[in-house]
Motif scaffolding. Structure first.
Motif, PDB file in Angstrom:
ATOM      1  N   SER A  84      -4.012   2.797   8.154  1.00  0.00           N
ATOM      2  CA  SER A  84      -3.870   3.438   6.839  1.00  0.00           C
ATOM      3  C   SER A  84      -3.270   2.507   5.800  1.00  0.00           C
ATOM      4  CB  SER A  84      -2.979   4.676   6.950  1.00  0.00           C
ATOM      5  OG  SER A  84      -3.546   5.655   7.780  1.00  0.00           O
ATOM      6  N   TYR A  88      -3.748  -0.874   1.313  1.00  0.00           N
ATOM      7  CA  TYR A  88      -3.320   0.240   0.470  1.00  0.00           C
ATOM      8  C   TYR A  88      -2.469  -0.288  -0.684  1.00  0.00           C
ATOM      9  CZ  TYR A  88      -1.504   4.822  -0.830  1.00  0.00           C
ATOM     10  OH  TYR A  88      -1.171   5.969  -1.518  1.00  0.00           O
ATOM     11  N   PHE A 127      -5.982   6.262  10.121  1.00  0.00           N
ATOM     12  CA  PHE A 127      -6.953   7.073   9.384  1.00  0.00           C
ATOM     13  C   PHE A 127      -8.194   7.254  10.252  1.00  0.00           C
ATOM     14  CE2 PHE A 127     -10.461   7.307   6.179  1.00  0.00           C
ATOM     15  CZ  PHE A 127     -10.063   8.476   5.533  1.00  0.00           C
ATOM     16  N   HIS A 132      -5.193  11.145   7.635  1.00  0.00           N
ATOM     17  CA  HIS A 132      -4.147  10.202   8.019  1.00  0.00           C
ATOM     18  C   HIS A 132      -3.070  10.856   8.880  1.00  0.00           C
ATOM     19  CE1 HIS A 132      -5.271   7.055   5.043  1.00  0.00           C
ATOM     20  NE2 HIS A 132      -5.639   8.076   4.288  1.00  0.00           N
ATOM     21  N   ARG A 201      -5.825  14.076   3.661  1.00  0.00           N
ATOM     22  CA  ARG A 201      -6.969  13.243   3.262  1.00  0.00           C
ATOM     23  C   ARG A 201      -6.495  11.956   2.599  1.00  0.00           C
ATOM     24  NH1 ARG A 201     -11.762  16.000   3.510  1.00  0.00           N
ATOM     25  NH2 ARG A 201     -11.584  18.268   3.650  1.00  0.00           N
ATOM     26  N   ASN A 202      -5.382  12.054   1.897  1.00  0.00           N
ATOM     27  CA  ASN A 202      -4.756  10.898   1.260  1.00  0.00           C
ATOM     28  C   ASN A 202      -3.454  10.572   1.981  1.00  0.00           C
ATOM     29  OD1 ASN A 202      -6.644  10.707  -1.098  1.00  0.00           O
ATOM     30  ND2 ASN A 202      -5.828  12.764  -1.448  1.00  0.00           N
ATOM     31  N   LEU A 203      -3.119   9.298   1.998  1.00  0.00           N
ATOM     32  CA  LEU A 203      -1.866   8.896   2.636  1.00  0.00           C
ATOM     33  C   LEU A 203      -0.675   9.500   1.919  1.00  0.00           C
ATOM     34  CD1 LEU A 203      -0.475   7.214   4.806  1.00  0.00           C
ATOM     35  CD2 LEU A 203      -0.625   5.230   3.270  1.00  0.00           C
ATOM     36  N   HIS A 204      -0.759   9.579   0.586  1.00  0.00           N
ATOM     37  CA  HIS A 204       0.309  10.184  -0.212  1.00  0.00           C
ATOM     38  C   HIS A 204      -0.262  11.337  -1.015  1.00  0.00           C
ATOM     39  CE1 HIS A 204       2.332   6.043   0.052  1.00  0.00           C
ATOM     40  NE2 HIS A 204       2.965   6.880   0.849  1.00  0.00           N
ATOM     41  N   GLU A 205       0.231  12.534  -0.769  1.00  0.00           N
ATOM     42  CA  GLU A 205      -0.186  13.737  -1.483  1.00  0.00           C
ATOM     43  C   GLU A 205       1.060  14.469  -1.971  1.00  0.00           C
ATOM     44  OE1 GLU A 205      -4.217  14.632   1.206  1.00  0.00           O
ATOM     45  OE2 GLU A 205      -2.501  16.003   1.356  1.00  0.00           O
TER      46      GLU A 205
END
Length: 281
Positions: A84, A88, A127, A132, A201-205
């Protein structure tokens, strides 16, 4: 991995949020995952837990942090996932490796040799199937000082104090307060420049998962299907950090030790499930 916007500018991401939010309020953009999505996250998180468990078993004096990164990337890919972290926001590696006074986002290097007595933070993500998993451990390399051992122990305890507050009806301040109280009772400081985060779905949400009492971040109420990366960071001295010239590595301003633990956690109908539980791999 912590929210990276805090690295790019000061003050931290917290200052960009609405102030004086005194009641729990749902933030737009928080995803509630379906059962199929949660199964995908369990798989990604199992891979992360497996890699971190392996690293905790093989780490030894004389190894470099690049050795650990190579192991992590190889194993993540062997299990059908991709790292992941690699690429990035330009991050060059598959793990963050932060030693002793390095707080977060340390870049692996063939020149950084692990020594007896080091505290090594290893943070990684995987991922797979569009989702993730994210987790961090602190490893003591051989015998460490009594203060270092206590810092590491309290950091892990603080993580679980926070996780225990995760259940429908509770809110982010319940989690943050439990962490803060335990850390301060043991004489350590919580780093406030970085927070945990939603993950999926995103590493940071959304939401920000803060580890200290504040009204400058949304006091989100927990709902089943939310997935959170909870990650308190403790310093032995000052809570303040500075960023090195590589624009990634954060270190303590007073050169004292830092420790961190992180889990990816699901809010269930009755409480929580730890997706990155290393005891189950």
């Amino acid at each position: 991995m912590n929210i990276l916007s805090a690295l790019r500018s000061k003050p931290s991401a917290e200052s960009k949020k609405p102030a004086k939010q005194s009641t729990p309020k749902q933030t737009k953009g928080i995803e509630i995952k379906s059962q199929r999505e949660l199964d995908y996250m369990r798989e990604s998180s199992r891979i992360v837990a497996t890699v971190l468990k392996e690293i905790s078993e093989i780490i030894a004096p004389g190894m470099t942090t690049m050795d650990l990164d190579a192991h992590a990337e190889k194993r993540i890919r062997e299990m059908g996932a991709v790292p992941s972290f690699k690429g990035y926001c330009g991050f060059p590696a598959s793990i963050c490796s932060s030693i002793n006074n390095e707080v977060v986002h340390g870049i692996p290097s063939a020149r950084k040799v692990i020594k007896l007595g080091d505290l090594v933070k290893i943070d990684t993500g995987a991922f797979k199937n569009g989702f993730h998993g994210d987790s961090c451990i602190t490893v003591a390399v051989g015998n460490v000082s009594e203060k270092a051992a206590k810092l590491m122990r309290v950091a892990e305890e603080a993580l679980f104090k926070g996780i225990e507050q995760v259940k429908p009806g509770n809110c982010m301040l319940d989690l943050a307060g439990a962490i803060e109280d335990h850390v301060k009772a043991n004489g350590f400081a919580i780093v406030e420049d970085f927070t945990g985060h939603g993950v999926g779905r995103n590493l940071h949400e959304e939401p920000s998962v803060f580890n200290f009492r504040t009204h400058q971040l949304p006091n989100v109420r927990f709902r089943p299907g939310m997935t959170l990366a909870i990650e308190p960071i403790l310093n032995a001295g000052s809570k303040r950090v500075r960023i090195l010239a590589d624009k990634w590595t954060a270190v303590t301003v007073d050169n004292q030790l830092s420790a961190q633990f992180e889990h990816t956690v699901l809010v269930t109908e009755t409480g929580y499930e730890i997706f990155t539980d290393r005891s189950k791999v």
